[in-house]
Design an enzyme around this catalytic site. Sequence first.
Site, PDB file in Angstrom:
ATOM      1  CB  SER A   1      13.777 -22.686  50.436  1.00 20.26           C
ATOM      2  OG  SER A   1      12.898 -23.742  50.097  1.00 20.26           O
TER       3      SER A   1
ATOM      4  CB  THR B   1      13.322 -27.070  57.788  1.00 22.56           C
ATOM      5  OG1 THR B   1      14.679 -27.246  57.385  1.00 22.56           O
ATOM      6  CG2 THR B   1      13.228 -26.040  58.896  1.00 22.56           C
TER       7      THR B   1
ATOM      8  CB  ALA C   1      11.947 -30.136  62.680  1.00 25.06           C
TER       9      ALA C   1
ATOM     10  CD  GLU D   1      13.840 -34.460  70.944  1.00 22.75           C
ATOM     11  OE1 GLU D   1      14.670 -34.841  70.106  1.00 22.75           O
ATOM     12  OE2 GLU D   1      13.064 -33.513  70.750  1.00 22.75           O
TER      13      GLU D   1
ATOM     14  CG  HIS E   1      12.401 -40.894  64.823  1.00 22.73           C
ATOM     15  ND1 HIS E   1      11.543 -41.407  65.769  1.00 22.73           N
ATOM     16  CD2 HIS E   1      12.737 -39.650  65.236  1.00 22.73           C
ATOM     17  CE1 HIS E   1      11.364 -40.490  66.717  1.00 22.73           C
ATOM     18  NE2 HIS E   1      12.085 -39.414  66.422  1.00 22.73           N
TER      19      HIS E   1
ATOM     20  NE  ARG F   1      16.065 -39.721  67.383  1.00 20.41           N
ATOM     21  CZ  ARG F   1      15.898 -38.569  66.819  1.00 20.41           C
ATOM     22  NH1 ARG F   1      16.389 -38.360  65.620  1.00 20.41           N
ATOM     23  NH2 ARG F   1      15.246 -37.621  67.427  1.00 20.41           N
TER      24      ARG F   1
ATOM     25  CG  HIS G   1      14.429 -39.234  61.530  1.00 19.13           C
ATOM     26  ND1 HIS G   1      13.236 -38.571  61.318  1.00 19.13           N
ATOM     27  CD2 HIS G   1      15.106 -38.503  62.462  1.00 19.13           C
ATOM     28  CE1 HIS G   1      13.191 -37.492  62.095  1.00 19.13           C
ATOM     29  NE2 HIS G   1      14.329 -37.420  62.785  1.00 19.13           N
TER      30      HIS G   1
ATOM     31  CD  GLU H   1      18.720 -34.889  56.927  1.00 23.00           C
ATOM     32  OE1 GLU H   1      17.820 -34.108  57.287  1.00 23.00           O
ATOM     33  OE2 GLU H   1      18.539 -36.112  56.774  1.00 23.00           O
TER      34      GLU H   1
ATOM     35  NE  ARG I   1      19.919 -36.084  63.578  1.00 24.26           N
ATOM     36  CZ  ARG I   1      18.714 -35.654  63.913  1.00 24.26           C
ATOM     37  NH1 ARG I   1      18.553 -34.480  64.476  1.00 24.26           N
ATOM     38  NH2 ARG I   1      17.654 -36.391  63.671  1.00 24.26           N
TER      39      ARG I   1
ATOM     40  CG  LEU J   1      16.000 -28.301  63.484  1.00 24.23           C
ATOM     41  CD1 LEU J   1      14.779 -28.124  64.395  1.00 24.23           C
ATOM     42  CD2 LEU J   1      15.625 -27.901  62.054  1.00 24.23           C
TER      43      LEU J   1
HETATM   44  P1  FAD Z   1      15.727 -29.181  54.221  1.00 22.84           P
HETATM   45  O1  FAD Z   1      14.989 -28.459  55.253  1.00 22.84           O
HETATM   46  O2  FAD Z   1      15.290 -30.558  53.932  1.00 22.84           O
HETATM   47  O3  FAD Z   1      15.655 -28.346  52.869  1.00 22.84           O
HETATM   48  C1  FAD Z   1      16.141 -28.901  51.671  1.00 22.84           C
HETATM   49  C2  FAD Z   1      15.834 -27.951  50.545  1.00 22.84           C
HETATM   50  O4  FAD Z   1      16.586 -28.294  49.392  1.00 22.84           O
HETATM   51  C3  FAD Z   1      14.376 -27.953  50.102  1.00 22.84           C
HETATM   52  O5  FAD Z   1      13.992 -26.622  49.881  1.00 22.84           O
HETATM   53  C4  FAD Z   1      14.402 -28.700  48.774  1.00 22.84           C
HETATM   54  O6  FAD Z   1      13.395 -28.334  47.874  1.00 22.84           O
HETATM   55  C5  FAD Z   1      15.749 -28.251  48.248  1.00 22.84           C
HETATM   56  N1  FAD Z   1      16.293 -29.146  47.219  1.00 22.84           N
HETATM   57  C6  FAD Z   1      16.707 -30.431  47.355  1.00 22.84           C
HETATM   58  N2  FAD Z   1      17.151 -30.890  46.172  1.00 22.84           N
HETATM   59  C7  FAD Z   1      17.017 -29.883  45.279  1.00 22.84           C
HETATM   60  C8  FAD Z   1      17.272 -29.755  43.896  1.00 22.84           C
HETATM   61  N3  FAD Z   1      17.749 -30.774  43.152  1.00 22.84           N
HETATM   62  N4  FAD Z   1      17.010 -28.579  43.300  1.00 22.84           N
HETATM   63  C9  FAD Z   1      16.488 -27.538  43.995  1.00 22.84           C
HETATM   64  N5  FAD Z   1      16.217 -27.615  45.317  1.00 22.84           N
HETATM   65  C10 FAD Z   1      16.483 -28.766  45.935  1.00 22.84           C
HETATM   66  N6  FAD Z   1      16.016 -32.120  63.594  1.00 22.84           N
HETATM   67  C11 FAD Z   1      16.136 -31.494  64.771  1.00 22.84           C
HETATM   68  O7  FAD Z   1      17.208 -30.945  65.091  1.00 22.84           O
HETATM   69  N7  FAD Z   1      15.073 -31.444  65.618  1.00 22.84           N
HETATM   70  C12 FAD Z   1      13.881 -32.016  65.336  1.00 22.84           C
HETATM   71  O8  FAD Z   1      12.944 -31.927  66.110  1.00 22.84           O
HETATM   72  C13 FAD Z   1      13.755 -32.707  64.114  1.00 22.84           C
HETATM   73  N8  FAD Z   1      12.600 -33.335  63.803  1.00 22.84           N
HETATM   74  C14 FAD Z   1      12.474 -33.899  62.573  1.00 22.84           C
HETATM   75  C15 FAD Z   1      11.252 -34.451  62.205  1.00 22.84           C
HETATM   76  C16 FAD Z   1      11.059 -34.955  60.934  1.00 22.84           C
HETATM   77  C17 FAD Z   1       9.739 -35.556  60.552  1.00 22.84           C
HETATM   78  C18 FAD Z   1      12.131 -34.909  59.993  1.00 22.84           C
HETATM   79  C19 FAD Z   1      11.946 -35.444  58.613  1.00 22.84           C
HETATM   80  C20 FAD Z   1      13.361 -34.391  60.373  1.00 22.84           C
HETATM   81  C21 FAD Z   1      13.542 -33.882  61.647  1.00 22.84           C
HETATM   82  N9  FAD Z   1      14.751 -33.329  62.035  1.00 22.84           N
HETATM   83  C22 FAD Z   1      14.860 -32.711  63.242  1.00 22.84           C
HETATM   84  C23 FAD Z   1      15.844 -33.206  61.084  1.00 22.84           C
HETATM   85  C24 FAD Z   1      15.850 -31.780  60.502  1.00 22.84           C
HETATM   86  O9  FAD Z   1      14.528 -31.352  60.328  1.00 22.84           O
HETATM   87  C25 FAD Z   1      16.563 -31.720  59.177  1.00 22.84           C
HETATM   88  O10 FAD Z   1      17.794 -32.366  59.247  1.00 22.84           O
HETATM   89  C26 FAD Z   1      16.797 -30.264  58.783  1.00 22.84           C
HETATM   90  O11 FAD Z   1      15.584 -29.565  58.810  1.00 22.84           O
HETATM   91  C27 FAD Z   1      17.414 -30.199  57.409  1.00 22.84           C
HETATM   92  O12 FAD Z   1      17.453 -28.857  57.014  1.00 22.84           O
HETATM   93  P2  FAD Z   1      18.165 -28.482  55.638  1.00 22.84           P
HETATM   94  O13 FAD Z   1      18.072 -27.017  55.507  1.00 22.84           O
HETATM   95  O14 FAD Z   1      19.483 -29.119  55.577  1.00 22.84           O
HETATM   96  O15 FAD Z   1      17.280 -29.220  54.520  1.00 22.84           O
HETATM   97  C1  SIN Z   2      11.879 -35.906  67.074  1.00 25.79           C
HETATM   98  O1  SIN Z   2      11.168 -34.950  67.328  1.00 25.79           O
HETATM   99  O2  SIN Z   2      11.798 -36.996  67.626  1.00 25.79           O
HETATM  100  C2  SIN Z   2      12.919 -35.733  66.031  1.00 25.79           C
HETATM  101  C3  SIN Z   2      14.053 -35.018  66.595  1.00 25.79           C
HETATM  102  C4  SIN Z   2      15.234 -35.130  65.687  1.00 25.79           C
HETATM  103  O3  SIN Z   2      15.205 -35.828  64.685  1.00 25.79           O
HETATM  104  O4  SIN Z   2      16.249 -34.517  66.039  1.00 25.79           O
END
Ligand code: FAD
Ligand code: SIN
Length: 538
Positions: A10, A43, A46, A115, A243, A291, A352, A376, A387, A393
Amino acid sequence: MQTDFLVIGSGIAGLTYALKVAQACPNKKVIVVTKTQSDETNTKYAQGGVAGVMDFNKDSFDKHIADTLIAGDGLCNKAVVEIVVKEGVDRINEIIEWGAQFDKETDGDFKLGKEGGHSEFRILHHKDVTGKEMERALLDAVAKQKNIDLHTHYFVVDIITQHHLGYLITKAATDVECYGVYALNLSTNKIEKIISSVTLLATGGNGQVYRSTTNPAIATGDGVAMVYRAKGRIENMEFIQFHPTALYEPGVRGQSFLITEAVRGDGGILRNHNGEAFMERYDERKDLAPRDIVARAIDNEMKIAGTENVFLDCRHFGKEKFVEHFPNIYEKCLSIGIDITKHLIPVAPAAHYSCGGIKTDEYGKTSIKKLYAAGECASTGLHGANRLASNSLLEAMVFAHRAFKDAVNLSKDEVFNTLKNADNLIPDWKDEGTTSPKEMILITQSVKELKLLMSDYVGIVRNNERLRRAMNRLDLLFTETEELYKKTIVSPQLCELRNMITVAYLIVKSAQFRHESRGLHYTTDYLQHSSILQNTIL
Ligand code: FAD
Ligand code: SIN
């Protein structure tokens, strides 16, 4: 349960896809499952924002494409880069229509941040909590969509394929099909079958395989491990992005708090323990180099000084300017006694982002039929060996959309009829002969060992000897955990350990295959680029 569309995860990828299929097919059912609370995702954390070309007077698609290719160090798929950069703008406008708010100037234009690796200001943000705002908007929109059922606290254990019908499947098989998943319902502690015509994996990253990570506890690489077990294709796992600036808090375990790169984009300066602004010695782009370069420079400075951190200097910002863009960081620092107007912020690199993952085509299709991956957990070809900041995102939204387009067409085939009898054909989960774990501590100890070995031997700087040591230790952990798995009733903790061991194995194996230093994979045994450009596919 039985459904037309099943979504695992989600976060931004899962929810974007779910909304789109639900809106396009109002008579079909969409189930989203997630292993803890609905918003507990990468997510939500972020900070910096989402990269997109919004100001065509100063910026252009070509510039964003060039920056992405440079960061990716030769391994990006150029066609995919063009797709993401160009289609990304529509996806950003869509999430704005769904209610996400990005900061604006007084004249109504977006406030754009910068960035590392970006040649222009092009990062849309919501203060320093962009992900939280995007996740909120998506969850609100999902709640209004009647044909989406979101089930929290469902832990997906494995995807169902012909293997579960008794067929032998090898890595060479090209006709593996996904029929849904087995999921542990955490409110009943029973494993349920969820049978689906089409499944999307959006399970996020795997930062938890390292001791120090910006990722929350959910980021254990479950999707990648499930696909690998089902004999699907995984690629480029060696490219783990560290990171450069996670807040250094000695003694704090689990998730490290991030100090967004946007702070350096606004003028933050990295300093070593002597107070020197050292980045100019490493790259002409200084603190805003990509990075991989900044993280390696910090690693080197820490090794020279024998320290566990360097510092980020924001004292020259002034409180008003800093708080305007970074209120969350300001409060967090203050809560641990750091007033950013007077003190340096201690920072250190932390795991990260996983650039590799489940190999997909340009519509998010995996090598397993009726199984898509986005976000991801997927490897689409966008990131290559490193990346570009804030492209993640964007990629998640673009590929959720592309997977939706393809999956909806698939639904027109007879695929939706093939599952009518599936409930009888697909066996229930078998757990005869298994018992409750005698000591949960055995699982937590193994998790600790795994994180330690990955941080010690498979970090920012690698070599053959370190990778060999990591593999030997992983081998032992694997054997012990498989023995435990065979005789124990499954729990999320045991499944996550098993998945993390698989992911760690894939990272080390891919790193061993790569006889060169490229992007995020830096090894002192092969310092040069190889002349052959190739992905590591497992
Ligand atoms: P996620 O948002 O991680 O969602 C994964 C989902 O899968 C969760 O709901 C989890 O519960 C579910 N799941 C996992 N395994 C299972 C399972 N076995 N059974 C059921 N459910 C499961 N990116 C940017 O582009 N800009 C930013 O500014 C940025 N800042 C960041 C800052 C931080 C601190 C972090 C950690 C990451 C950042 N990133 C950023 C990276 C970005 O946030 C992520 O790559 C992106 O949000 C991943 O989205 P997603 O939907 O793929 O997975
Ligand atoms: C950050 O805000 O520095 C993270 C951005 C990203 O991971 O893309």
